[in-house]
Design a protein around this motif. Structure first.
Motif, PDB file in Angstrom:
ATOM      1  N   UNK A 104      -3.471 -18.498 -49.477  1.00 17.81           N
ATOM      2  CA  UNK A 104      -2.577 -17.419 -49.893  1.00 17.81           C
ATOM      3  C   UNK A 104      -3.371 -16.151 -50.233  1.00 17.81           C
ATOM      4  N   UNK A 105      -4.466 -16.308 -50.958  1.00 16.53           N
ATOM      5  CA  UNK A 105      -5.300 -15.157 -51.307  1.00 16.53           C
ATOM      6  C   UNK A 105      -5.923 -14.564 -50.056  1.00 16.53           C
ATOM      7  N   UNK A 106      -6.367 -15.405 -49.128  1.00 17.53           N
ATOM      8  CA  UNK A 106      -6.934 -14.928 -47.865  1.00 17.53           C
ATOM      9  C   UNK A 106      -5.938 -14.095 -47.081  1.00 17.53           C
ATOM     10  N   UNK A 107      -4.682 -14.544 -47.017  1.00 23.51           N
ATOM     11  CA  UNK A 107      -3.656 -13.784 -46.301  1.00 23.51           C
ATOM     12  C   UNK A 107      -3.387 -12.443 -46.994  1.00 23.51           C
ATOM     13  N   UNK A 108      -3.338 -12.458 -48.308  1.00 25.85           N
ATOM     14  CA  UNK A 108      -3.112 -11.209 -49.051  1.00 25.85           C
ATOM     15  C   UNK A 108      -4.283 -10.252 -48.862  1.00 25.85           C
ATOM     16  N   UNK A 109      -5.503 -10.771 -48.914  1.00 26.41           N
ATOM     17  CA  UNK A 109      -6.681  -9.924 -48.726  1.00 26.41           C
ATOM     18  C   UNK A 109      -6.748  -9.359 -47.313  1.00 26.41           C
ATOM     19  N   UNK A 114      -7.001  -4.452 -44.146  1.00 26.87           N
ATOM     20  CA  UNK A 114      -6.602  -3.568 -43.056  1.00 26.87           C
ATOM     21  C   UNK A 114      -6.364  -2.162 -43.597  1.00 26.87           C
ATOM     22  N   UNK A 115      -5.647  -2.064 -44.692  1.00 26.38           N
ATOM     23  CA  UNK A 115      -5.372  -0.759 -45.289  1.00 26.38           C
ATOM     24  C   UNK A 115      -6.639  -0.096 -45.807  1.00 26.38           C
ATOM     25  N   UNK A 116      -7.510  -0.866 -46.432  1.00 28.02           N
ATOM     26  CA  UNK A 116      -8.754  -0.308 -46.975  1.00 28.02           C
ATOM     27  C   UNK A 116      -9.650   0.233 -45.855  1.00 28.02           C
ATOM     28  N   UNK A 117      -9.781  -0.539 -44.787  1.00 25.53           N
ATOM     29  CA  UNK A 117     -10.619  -0.121 -43.659  1.00 25.53           C
ATOM     30  C   UNK A 117     -10.015   1.122 -43.012  1.00 25.53           C
ATOM     31  N   UNK A 118      -8.704   1.134 -42.813  1.00 32.97           N
ATOM     32  CA  UNK A 118      -8.023   2.279 -42.215  1.00 32.97           C
ATOM     33  C   UNK A 118      -8.272   3.540 -43.065  1.00 32.97           C
ATOM     34  N   UNK A 119      -8.142   3.424 -44.389  1.00 35.01           N
ATOM     35  CA  UNK A 119      -8.379   4.558 -45.283  1.00 35.01           C
ATOM     36  C   UNK A 119      -9.841   5.016 -45.233  1.00 35.01           C
ATOM     37  N   UNK A 120     -10.763   4.078 -45.207  1.00 35.89           N
ATOM     38  CA  UNK A 120     -12.187   4.418 -45.170  1.00 35.89           C
ATOM     39  C   UNK A 120     -12.548   5.137 -43.871  1.00 35.89           C
ATOM     40  N   UNK A 121     -11.980   4.685 -42.747  1.00 35.91           N
ATOM     41  CA  UNK A 121     -12.253   5.321 -41.453  1.00 35.91           C
ATOM     42  C   UNK A 121     -11.690   6.737 -41.461  1.00 35.91           C
ATOM     43  N   UNK A 122     -10.472   6.923 -41.957  1.00 32.84           N
ATOM     44  CA  UNK A 122      -9.875   8.262 -42.032  1.00 32.84           C
ATOM     45  C   UNK A 122     -10.740   9.193 -42.887  1.00 32.84           C
TER      46      UNK A 122
END
Length: 136
Positions: A104-109, A114-122
């Motif tokens: 469950x934690x793995x799925x949440x992470x 995905x959002x963290x990486x997307x924000x960092x790339x932007x």
């Protein structure tokens, strides 16, 4: 948790309880009720009837000895067996629970990453282009 079973708790039948015919799950009578009851023997008379009475007496003595052995075992080695099986079941359930929570934690992470990486790339692209980072 008490170490001893409360012998006055009527909700749990004990090996010392004598069950009453008709409703063996709930109806109990004390041994005193049956103490004066005659031993049921066959209708035959003579040696066969005496032999049946002797067998009934032997059966009662055997039951009493087995009851004593069972109670001794349940308070000694039997308790250790029960504790070991409970510990094993608890350990098995703990392993299952850890695995379930980890998934469950793995799925949440995964979703958060995905959002963290997307924000960092932007942010990195905006910093390279000389623009202020876009807010998401």
């Amino acid at each position: 948790m008490p170490e001893e079973h409360d012998i006055h708790d009527a909700s749990i039948p004990l090996l010392t309880d004598t069950l009453v015919l008709g409703n063996p799950l709930r109806a109990r009578a004390s041994a005193a009720v049956f103490a004066g009851a005659p031993v049921v023997t066959s209708a035959a008379s003579g040696p066969a009837a005496a032999e049946d009475g002797l067998l009934a007496h032997d059966a009662d003595a055997l039951v009493e000895r087995l009851r004593g052995r069972c109670l001794t075992w349940l308070t000694g080695d039997g308790r250790n067996v029960i504790e070991a099986r409970c510990n094993a079941a608890l350990q098995e359930h703990t392993h299952w629970l850890v695995g379930h929570v980890s998934r469950e934690i793995g799925l949440a992470l995964e979703t958060e990453l995905k959002g963290w990486v997307r924000d960092a790339v932007r942010e990195e692209l905006a910093a390279r282009a000389g623009h202020p980072p876009a807010q998401s």
